[in-house]
Design a protein around this motif. Structure first.
Motif, PDB file in Angstrom:
ATOM      1  N   ALA A 111       3.330   6.870  17.352  1.00 32.67           N
ATOM      2  CA  ALA A 111       2.405   6.620  16.236  1.00 32.67           C
ATOM      3  C   ALA A 111       1.685   5.288  16.416  1.00 32.67           C
ATOM      4  CB  ALA A 111       3.174   6.633  14.915  1.00 32.67           C
ATOM      5  N   ASP A 112       2.426   4.239  16.772  1.00 36.69           N
ATOM      6  CA  ASP A 112       1.816   2.914  16.951  1.00 36.69           C
ATOM      7  C   ASP A 112       0.840   2.914  18.132  1.00 36.69           C
ATOM      8  OD1 ASP A 112       3.206   1.962  14.806  1.00 36.69           O
ATOM      9  OD2 ASP A 112       4.823   1.065  15.975  1.00 36.69           O
ATOM     10  N   LEU A 113       1.173   3.699  19.174  1.00 38.26           N
ATOM     11  CA  LEU A 113       0.265   3.822  20.311  1.00 38.26           C
ATOM     12  C   LEU A 113      -1.025   4.521  19.877  1.00 38.26           C
ATOM     13  CD1 LEU A 113      -0.307   3.607  23.378  1.00 38.26           C
ATOM     14  CD2 LEU A 113       0.818   5.835  23.635  1.00 38.26           C
ATOM     15  N   ALA A 114      -0.886   5.602  19.115  1.00 32.72           N
ATOM     16  CA  ALA A 114      -2.063   6.355  18.656  1.00 32.72           C
ATOM     17  C   ALA A 114      -2.988   5.490  17.806  1.00 32.72           C
ATOM     18  CB  ALA A 114      -1.611   7.583  17.863  1.00 32.72           C
ATOM     19  N   LEU A 115      -2.390   4.635  16.980  1.00 34.11           N
ATOM     20  CA  LEU A 115      -3.192   3.785  16.097  1.00 34.11           C
ATOM     21  C   LEU A 115      -3.963   2.720  16.876  1.00 34.11           C
ATOM     22  CD1 LEU A 115      -0.676   3.308  13.140  1.00 34.11           C
ATOM     23  CD2 LEU A 115      -2.606   4.862  13.260  1.00 34.11           C
ATOM     24  N   SER A 154       0.804  -1.000   8.607  1.00 34.05           N
ATOM     25  CA  SER A 154       1.802  -1.940   9.134  1.00 34.05           C
ATOM     26  C   SER A 154       1.130  -3.251   9.539  1.00 34.05           C
ATOM     27  CB  SER A 154       2.495  -1.321  10.348  1.00 34.05           C
ATOM     28  OG  SER A 154       3.240  -2.282  11.043  1.00 34.05           O
ATOM     29  N   ARG A 155       1.649  -4.369   9.006  1.00 32.76           N
ATOM     30  CA  ARG A 155       1.065  -5.672   9.324  1.00 32.76           C
ATOM     31  C   ARG A 155       1.379  -6.091  10.761  1.00 32.76           C
ATOM     32  NH1 ARG A 155      -1.407  -8.862   6.073  1.00 32.76           N
ATOM     33  NH2 ARG A 155      -0.845 -10.729   7.231  1.00 32.76           N
ATOM     34  N   SER A 156       2.440  -5.548  11.338  1.00 35.72           N
ATOM     35  CA  SER A 156       2.803  -5.973  12.691  1.00 35.72           C
ATOM     36  C   SER A 156       1.811  -5.461  13.732  1.00 35.72           C
ATOM     37  CB  SER A 156       4.220  -5.503  13.035  1.00 35.72           C
ATOM     38  OG  SER A 156       4.331  -4.115  12.867  1.00 35.72           O
ATOM     39  N   LEU A 157       1.045  -4.408  13.399  1.00 33.40           N
ATOM     40  CA  LEU A 157       0.087  -3.877  14.376  1.00 33.40           C
ATOM     41  C   LEU A 157      -1.215  -4.676  14.409  1.00 33.40           C
ATOM     42  CD1 LEU A 157       0.432  -0.009  13.953  1.00 33.40           C
ATOM     43  CD2 LEU A 157       1.366  -1.461  15.739  1.00 33.40           C
ATOM     44  N   ARG A 158      -1.678  -5.145  13.238  1.00 33.05           N
ATOM     45  CA  ARG A 158      -2.930  -5.913  13.149  1.00 33.05           C
ATOM     46  C   ARG A 158      -4.063  -5.226  13.904  1.00 33.05           C
ATOM     47  NH1 ARG A 158      -2.782 -10.412  10.485  1.00 33.05           N
ATOM     48  NH2 ARG A 158      -0.834 -11.531  10.140  1.00 33.05           N
ATOM     49  N   ASN A 162     -11.761  -2.243  10.664  1.00 31.99           N
ATOM     50  CA  ASN A 162     -12.623  -1.186  11.226  1.00 31.99           C
ATOM     51  C   ASN A 162     -11.802  -0.045  11.793  1.00 31.99           C
ATOM     52  OD1 ASN A 162     -14.895  -2.610  10.584  1.00 31.99           O
ATOM     53  ND2 ASN A 162     -15.315  -3.355  12.635  1.00 31.99           N
ATOM     54  N   ARG A 163     -10.823  -0.391  12.607  1.00 35.35           N
ATOM     55  CA  ARG A 163      -9.971   0.629  13.228  1.00 35.35           C
ATOM     56  C   ARG A 163      -9.155   1.360  12.163  1.00 35.35           C
ATOM     57  NH1 ARG A 163      -9.155   4.664  16.566  1.00 35.35           N
ATOM     58  NH2 ARG A 163      -6.991   4.848  17.284  1.00 35.35           N
ATOM     59  N   ARG A 164      -8.679   0.620  11.177  1.00 36.40           N
ATOM     60  CA  ARG A 164      -7.884   1.240  10.108  1.00 36.40           C
ATOM     61  C   ARG A 164      -8.730   2.261   9.338  1.00 36.40           C
ATOM     62  NH1 ARG A 164      -5.710  -3.012   8.527  1.00 36.40           N
ATOM     63  NH2 ARG A 164      -3.710  -2.739   9.569  1.00 36.40           N
ATOM     64  N   THR A 165      -9.957   1.887   9.018  1.00 37.10           N
ATOM     65  CA  THR A 165     -10.855   2.803   8.307  1.00 37.10           C
ATOM     66  C   THR A 165     -11.110   4.054   9.149  1.00 37.10           C
ATOM     67  OG1 THR A 165     -11.930   0.942   7.215  1.00 37.10           O
ATOM     68  CG2 THR A 165     -13.139   3.020   7.245  1.00 37.10           C
ATOM     69  N   GLU A 166     -11.344   3.848  10.448  1.00 34.75           N
ATOM     70  CA  GLU A 166     -11.590   4.973  11.366  1.00 34.75           C
ATOM     71  C   GLU A 166     -10.389   5.919  11.390  1.00 34.75           C
ATOM     72  OE1 GLU A 166     -12.078   5.556  16.202  1.00 34.75           O
ATOM     73  OE2 GLU A 166     -12.498   3.580  15.334  1.00 34.75           O
ATOM     74  N   ILE A 167      -9.193   5.338  11.433  1.00 36.28           N
ATOM     75  CA  ILE A 167      -7.967   6.147  11.484  1.00 36.28           C
ATOM     76  C   ILE A 167      -7.783   6.932  10.187  1.00 36.28           C
ATOM     77  CG2 ILE A 167      -5.445   6.002  11.468  1.00 36.28           C
ATOM     78  CD1 ILE A 167      -5.877   3.489  13.347  1.00 36.28           C
ATOM     79  N   ILE A 168      -7.970   6.250   9.055  1.00 29.00           N
ATOM     80  CA  ILE A 168      -7.772   6.915   7.758  1.00 29.00           C
ATOM     81  C   ILE A 168      -8.754   8.082   7.605  1.00 29.00           C
ATOM     82  CG2 ILE A 168      -7.996   6.605   5.253  1.00 29.00           C
ATOM     83  CD1 ILE A 168      -6.817   3.771   5.665  1.00 29.00           C
TER      84      ILE A 168
END
Length: 910
Positions: A111-115, A154-158, A162-168
């Motif tokens: 999951a963390d890799l995909a994000l 997750s705050r540890s991924l940072r 932009n990337r978070r919006t794209e993922i959501i």
């Protein structure tokens, strides 16, 4: 470290789990931690997973992979990302039957890799397409789909906004596909409990992310399956909990009810069908299920709170939701009703804000029933012996009840409720445990009842102080608490003062009642200060004999605070003498302890040290130089000045004798801080010896409390021309050991209190004597330390650093008509010319990569001051800082576009 072999790593893992020697385990743990931080960890973890030797080594390897992807993904070149993904998918497939915890760790890694891996487009679609037709792969597929939405924030991924919006957006697009897959799993697995639990966990995870389509979910069979599981009496505990969690997540997701109307209606109607199932769980004494139902009912009420207040009794404002919570309040276990407390707080707050008597009238009966239930839950067991415990679970529950009652009592009416409670005692003959619970609730609301001309209050007070000593000790305990809460009534009716004090003194002499009686006496002293002045001698006698009473430290503090408050009401000429008397016993005890020969072992005894600490903390600083605050006319000597001069030698000796003990030194400093605050400039004679001693001890033992005490001295004396140079010398002498401490590896992170107190001291200098500080050589080092410390994510320390920088720059902005403004502006200009670009760059970096969101307003204040001081230069500095930010993650995702940077620059500087 050199690259180890797989065999050596395996050996270390075995030692970590199986070495009988704790030292061996610790060595293995340290070595493996170092390995995980190295570049070799990627390859070695992969090899361990391929070997599949045992659960321990595979778990270590899976956890290592997850940690590396979370924290060190930047170490891998982009061309290796696809190979890493394929390797992880291969591992999770081959290890799926070894252990669920290994599957979870690998699922998190995937999951963390995909994000982070921007080149992996449509990862959800890829995974479902690859594994959904293979029944044996369904377990790990659902695990990946469960943790994927959980890791988005997750705050540890940072990963960046932009990337978070794209993922959501991507997850929202495929969310219906996921729900359809989950429904297919349910249909294929039938009544397979483990699969149902996984399905509900996964669905809850997607609800929590807020990406499920409300219309699609409202008509989905999966929702019906959820409620069927919750309605069935034979549902197992684990499955019931998973289904309950999922429903709670769904209710939380639709908190904005108006935009989720179809789903909101389905959930509303579904939860209302669970009342029968709740009663069945109660009948079967299945507390786990009862608690789950209460969680669901509470979440329902929280979600529809605004609707209920806006349109009570209509549509989804149906008051049956409150009935469900009151049914739960009737359960004999107090843990059940406690779940609903937050809702009742919020309801009270909402109704208080609306201030609509008609609306209050609708909800009043529900609050009355709640209070009745709470009073019953507060009852101690009939066979309970001794006083009520404050620190166990039930004691904490009663404290929460007390807080809740205070918050909602306005809906019922304090006086009406108080009178009703009293009448139950007056007219009936209830058992002791009922009497005690009623007195407890009365104590909670006593202060909110108007004490003016109130015959019920005076009657209650009159009856309580006449309680015989033969009643249950818990009733006496709570009645003393009630008397303390009724101190306003005593103040309005001074004829009760003597009987009340006599009643409390009886309690003070009894071991189990002493502390609560001391607290009540403190309350009486606080409110009835003028009336208590005639009893000062009695209070002084109590203070002298304090150690003969069985008091907690807090209770002893309370008595001394109360005594000090009354002391301040005495005539000015008596205060010095009485304060000296009050302190004399403590001074003598300290002298006796200090005179003991360390070689006989007593002085080194930790209990003796603790005793000294208690004397210092509670007999001086909380005795309250702040509480002993008499009115002193101009020109008069402060009555406490002489006493402070008398106790200084013993405090000084204590500082020297116990300079290595941080706890005792801290209490000395707190005591001196209050002493200085109390008499202000009257403590001038202590300034030189105190500063000399502070600096001397600090060179050897850098206790941060000396920095804090230094800030108090600067605050009091910094504007005195004759003191400025001496205070600057003090600052410089304290800074050198401080910088050495903070320059150590992780020095800032390991010593946040020192950072906090250093910049409090520096800020006081900026406020009281800016020219003195700005003209000195030490300012350059302080500014450099501040810039380094802006990355520290400790709340207090970071706040102090930002305040220092803000106030420093503000001295060059604020034209307060002082003669030195131009000089200040010039000196700030020089400092900013030297450090401005570095400061702005660092602040932008810390905002993006180091600091939690709550600190950002403080950073904004600093940037604002820089901009006000020199806007054109600030615009250039900010542009350079923004250009230096990374534009792309190591996974290839765009963190920030040029347009976003330009827009941000315009928004900040316009």
């Amino acid at each position: 470290m050199a690259k180890p072999t797989v065999a050596l790593v395996y050996q270390a893992v075995q030692a970590l789990y199986h070495d009988p020697d704790p030292a061996g385990k610790e060595r293995a743990s340290v070595w493996l931690g170092e390995l995980q931080r190295s570049m070799y960890a990627w390859e070695l973890a992969d090899q361990l997973l391929q070997l599949k030797q045992d659960v321990e080594s595979c778990y270590f390897a899976a956890q290592t992979m997850k940690m590396k992807i979370q924290m060190s993904f930047f170490e891998l070149p982009p061309e290796t990302h696809i190979a890493l993904r394929d390797s992880l998918l291969s591992h999770i497939q081959s290890l799926k039957d070894l252990s669920p915890i290994i599957v979870t760790q690998l699922a998190l890694a995937i999951a963390d890799l995909a994000l982070q891996m921007a080149s992996w487009k449509g990862c959800v679609h890829t995974l479902i397409e690859k594994y959904s037709n293979d029944v044996s792969s369904m377990t790990f597929l659902i695990e990946i789909l469960t943790v994927l939405p959980e890791e988005v924030h997750s705050r540890s991924l940072r990963i960046g906004a932009n990337r978070r919006t794209e993922i959501i957006e991507d997850l929202a697009y495929y969310s219906s596909t996921v729900v359809t897959l989950l429904m297919t799993c349910v249909e294929k697995s039938g009544s397979n409990e483990k699969m149902l639990i996984k399905v509900f966990r996964c669905l809850g995870s997607w609800f929590n992310l807020g990406v499920l389509d409300s219309n699609f979910m409202a008509n989905n069979q999966l929702l019906m399956v959820l409620f069927q599981v919750l309605q069935r009496d034979e549902t197992s505990t684990n499955l019931h909990e998973a289904a309950s969690d999922c429903v709670c997540s769904a209710l939380y997701a639709i908190e904005n009810v108006d935009t989720h109307m179809p789903l909101a209606l389905q959930l509303f109607q579904g939860v209302l069908t669970l009342e029968t199932a709740y009663h069945m769980a109660v009948a079967r004494e299945d507390l786990d299920k009862v608690l789950n139902y209460c969680r669901i009912f509470t979440e329902l009420c929280e979600t529809f709170l605004e609707t209920t207040v806006r349109s009570p009794g209509q549509g989804m404002g149906d008051l049956r939701t409150l009935e469900l919570l009151l049914i739960c309040a009737g359960h004999p276990q107090y843990e059940v009703v406690e779940i609903s407390f937050n809702f009742w707080y919020r309801l009270g707050e909402n109704l208080y804000k609306t201030n609509d008597p008609a609306l209050h009238g609708i909800f009043r009966p529900y609050i009355q029933r709640l209070l009745h239930g709470l009073a019953r839950h507060c009852q101690l067991d009939p066979d309970h012996e001794g006083i009520p415990e404050d620190t166990d679970d039930f004691g904490e529950f009663r404290m929460r009840v007390s807080d809740l009652v205070k918050d909602v009592i306005f809906l019922v009416g304090s006086m009406e409720c108080f009178s009703q409670l009293y009448s139950t005692l007056k007219e009936g003959n209830p058992p002791w445990e009922v009497t005690e619970a009623v007195l407890f609730i009365m104590a909670a609301i006593a202060k909110s009842v108007d004490p003016e001309n109130n015959p019920t209050l005076t009657e209650v007070l009159e009856q309580v102080v006449l309680l015989p000593e033969t009643v249950h000790i818990a009733v006496r305990y709570t009645s003393i608490e009630l008397v303390g809460e009724m101190s306003e009534v005593v103040d309005r009716n001074p004829r009760f003062l003597d009987p009340v004090l006599n009643y409390l003194m009886k309690g003070l002499r009894e071991k189990t009642l002493a502390s609560v009686a001391a607290k009540a006496i403190h309350n009486i002293c606080s409110v009835c200060r003028d009336h208590m002045a005639q009893h000062f001698q009695g209070l002084l006698d109590i203070a002298r004999a304090l150690d003969s009473f069985a008091l907690t430290t807090e209770a002893a503090v309370g008595l001394l605070k109360g005594t000090a408050l009354v002391l301040a009401r005495l005539p000015l000429e008596k205060i010095a003498e009485c304060l000296s008397d009050l302190c004399a016993v403590q001074v003598m005890a300290l002298k006796k302890l200090l005179s003991q020969d360390p070689r006989n072992g007593k002085a080194a005894d930790p209990t003796v040290m603790s005793y000294v600490a208690i004397w210092l903390l509670y007999r001086y600083d909380d005795l309250g130089w702040l509480h002993t605050n008499p009115i002193v006319e101009n020109g008069q000597t402060h009555p406490c000045q002489k006493v402070i001069q008398e106790i200084w030698p013993v405090l000084s000796e204590t500082l020297n004798t116990h300079q290595a003990d941080n706890r005792i030194v801290e209490r000395c400093c707190r005591c001196l801080r209050f002493a200085v605050r109390c008499v202000g400039k009257g403590s001038a004679s202590l300034l030189q010896p105190l500063v000399t001693q502070m600096v001397s001890v600090y060179q050897v033992y850098p206790h941060s409390c000396f920095l804090y005490l230094g800030s108090i001295l600067v605050d009091e004396y910094g504007m005195e021309e004759g003191c400025r140079q001496g205070l600057l010398d003090m600052l410089q002498a304290l800074c050198m050991p401080t910088f050495q401490l903070l320059e150590q590896t992780n020095g800032l992170r390991n010593h946040p209190d020192t950072v906090d107190d250093l910049f409090r001291l520096a800020t006081r200098f900026v406020q009281r004597s800016p020219i003195t500080l700005l003209s000195s050589g030490i300012i350059v080092h302080i500014i450099q330390c501040a810039i380094a410390a802006t990355t520290l994510d400790h709340r207090d320390a970071n706040c102090s650093v930002m305040k220092f920088v803000r106030d420093l720059i503000h001295t060059g902005v604020s034209n307060d008509h002082e003669d030195d403004f131009e000089l200040r502006k010039q000196l700030i200009g020089q400092a900013m010319g030297q450090h401005g670009q570095q400061l702005v760059t660092q602040l932008m970096h810390t905002c993006c990569f180091c600091l939690p969101p709550y600190t950002l307003p403080d950073v904004a204040e600093v940037l604002w001051e820089i901009m006000v001081f020199d806007r054109p230069t600030f615009c250039r500095w900010l542009e350079n800082a923004l250009k230096g930010l990374p534009k792309e993650t190591s996974g290839g995702a765009v963190t920030v576009t040029h347009k976003q940077l330009t827009d941000f620059h315009k928004q900040v500087t316009r």
